[in-house]
Write a protein that holds these residues in place. Structure first.
Motif, PDB file in Angstrom:
ATOM      1  N   GLY A  73       0.852  -1.202   0.158  1.00  0.00           N
ATOM      2  CA  GLY A  73      -0.113   0.113  -0.041  1.00  0.00           C
ATOM      3  C   GLY A  73       0.635   1.390   0.056  1.00  0.00           C
ATOM      4  O   GLY A  73       1.965   1.362   0.597  1.00  0.00           O
ATOM      5  N   ARG A  74       0.388   2.222  -0.765  1.00  0.00           N
ATOM      6  CA  ARG A  74       1.074   3.409  -0.837  1.00  0.00           C
ATOM      7  C   ARG A  74       1.442   4.152   0.504  1.00  0.00           C
ATOM      8  O   ARG A  74       2.525   4.522   0.575  1.00  0.00           O
ATOM      9  CB  ARG A  74       0.259   4.411  -1.698  1.00  0.00           C
ATOM     10  N   SER A  75       0.839   4.142   1.542  1.00  0.00           N
ATOM     11  CA  SER A  75       1.066   4.746   2.719  1.00  0.00           C
ATOM     12  C   SER A  75       2.319   4.240   3.452  1.00  0.00           C
ATOM     13  O   SER A  75       2.899   5.013   4.039  1.00  0.00           O
ATOM     14  CB  SER A  75      -0.176   5.049   3.463  1.00  0.00           C
ATOM     15  N   ASP A  76       2.402   2.938   3.189  1.00  0.00           N
ATOM     16  CA  ASP A  76       3.515   2.286   3.911  1.00  0.00           C
ATOM     17  C   ASP A  76       4.818   2.163   3.485  1.00  0.00           C
ATOM     18  O   ASP A  76       5.767   1.783   4.186  1.00  0.00           O
ATOM     19  CB  ASP A  76       3.052   0.715   4.357  1.00  0.00           C
ATOM     20  N   LYS A  77       4.910   2.789   1.889  1.00  0.00           N
ATOM     21  CA  LYS A  77       5.973   2.690   0.983  1.00  0.00           C
ATOM     22  C   LYS A  77       7.266   3.821   1.854  1.00  0.00           C
ATOM     23  O   LYS A  77       8.360   3.628   1.493  1.00  0.00           O
ATOM     24  CB  LYS A  77       5.732   2.889  -0.149  1.00  0.00           C
ATOM     25  N   THR A  78       6.554   4.767   2.357  1.00  0.00           N
ATOM     26  CA  THR A  78       7.445   5.832   2.752  1.00  0.00           C
ATOM     27  C   THR A  78       8.201   5.686   4.201  1.00  0.00           C
ATOM     28  O   THR A  78       9.305   6.232   4.566  1.00  0.00           O
ATOM     29  CB  THR A  78       6.778   7.166   2.770  1.00  0.00           C
ATOM     30  N   GLY A  79       7.436   4.692   4.642  1.00  0.00           N
ATOM     31  CA  GLY A  79       8.150   4.525   6.306  1.00  0.00           C
ATOM     32  C   GLY A  79       9.106   3.435   6.248  1.00  0.00           C
ATOM     33  O   GLY A  79       9.520   2.921   5.193  1.00  0.00           O
ATOM     34  N   ASP A  80       9.521   3.454   7.580  1.00  0.00           N
ATOM     35  CA  ASP A  80      10.714   2.497   7.770  1.00  0.00           C
ATOM     36  C   ASP A  80      10.080   1.014   8.014  1.00  0.00           C
ATOM     37  O   ASP A  80       9.194   0.803   8.610  1.00  0.00           O
ATOM     38  CB  ASP A  80      11.376   2.784   9.250  1.00  0.00           C
ATOM     39  N   LEU A  81      10.938   0.262   7.176  1.00  0.00           N
ATOM     40  CA  LEU A  81      10.469  -1.381   7.402  1.00  0.00           C
ATOM     41  C   LEU A  81      11.328  -2.135   8.222  1.00  0.00           C
ATOM     42  O   LEU A  81      12.618  -1.800   8.156  1.00  0.00           O
ATOM     43  CB  LEU A  81      10.193  -1.891   5.928  1.00  0.00           C
ATOM     44  N   ARG A  82      11.000  -3.099   8.728  1.00  0.00           N
ATOM     45  CA  ARG A  82      11.816  -3.847   9.510  1.00  0.00           C
ATOM     46  C   ARG A  82      11.629  -5.300   8.746  1.00  0.00           C
ATOM     47  O   ARG A  82      10.490  -5.786   9.018  1.00  0.00           O
ATOM     48  CB  ARG A  82      11.726  -4.122  10.883  1.00  0.00           C
ATOM     49  N   ILE A  83      12.485  -5.790   8.381  1.00  0.00           N
ATOM     50  CA  ILE A  83      12.767  -7.063   7.637  1.00  0.00           C
ATOM     51  C   ILE A  83      13.378  -8.007   8.151  1.00  0.00           C
ATOM     52  O   ILE A  83      14.374  -7.829   8.614  1.00  0.00           O
ATOM     53  CB  ILE A  83      13.085  -6.863   6.148  1.00  0.00           C
ATOM     54  N   ARG A  84      12.817  -9.443   8.341  1.00  0.00           N
ATOM     55  CA  ARG A  84      13.447 -10.646   8.923  1.00  0.00           C
ATOM     56  C   ARG A  84      13.534 -11.600   7.790  1.00  0.00           C
ATOM     57  O   ARG A  84      12.600 -11.791   7.290  1.00  0.00           O
ATOM     58  CB  ARG A  84      12.586 -11.065  10.084  1.00  0.00           C
ATOM     59  N   ILE A  85      14.826 -12.010   7.762  1.00  0.00           N
ATOM     60  CA  ILE A  85      14.906 -12.858   6.506  1.00  0.00           C
ATOM     61  C   ILE A  85      15.638 -14.175   7.266  1.00  0.00           C
ATOM     62  O   ILE A  85      16.742 -14.028   7.867  1.00  0.00           O
ATOM     63  CB  ILE A  85      16.145 -12.450   5.445  1.00  0.00           C
ATOM     64  N   GLU A  86      15.180 -15.283   6.905  1.00  0.00           N
ATOM     65  CA  GLU A  86      15.524 -16.751   7.599  1.00  0.00           C
ATOM     66  C   GLU A  86      15.296 -17.777   6.788  1.00  0.00           C
ATOM     67  O   GLU A  86      14.358 -17.607   5.843  1.00  0.00           O
ATOM     68  CB  GLU A  86      14.879 -16.836   8.888  1.00  0.00           C
TER      69      GLU A  86
END
Length: 91
Positions: free
Chosen positions: A28-41
């Motif tokens: 979604g457009r509104s979440d693209k500008t925010g900081d994401l925390r990604i967990r890769i496992e």
């Protein structure tokens, strides 16, 4: 984690700078500008990489996913770079 929401995804491509991820639902457009925390496992028995990232692009309904996103990692520690490097060698 995006905007306080946990979203599932599948890693398509990984490098030290970012990743291409197939998402179970659009970001979604509104979440693209925010900081994401990604967990890769790979699995519970191996160390996961946890990094902050920014969405660079999103394509809906691609490769069998609700959306596919390209993310750029930021402020990656030396330790997380080693974990990402090890994960990127796995097929």
């Amino acid at each position: 984690m995006i905007g306080g929401r946990n979203l599932g995804g599948r890693l398509i491509n990984l490098s030290l700078e970012g990743a291409k991820i197939g998402m179970s639902e659009p970001i979604g457009r509104s979440d693209k500008t925010g900081d994401l925390r990604i967990r890769i496992e790979r699995g519970e028995s191996e160390r996961a990489a946890v990094v902050h990232a920014t969405v660079v692009w999103e394509r809906p309904n691609e490769e069998g996913f609700s959306s596919v996103v390209g993310v750029r990692f930021s402020d990656v520690s030396a330790e997380m770079k080693r974990v990402i490097s090890a994960l990127s060698l796995w097929e």
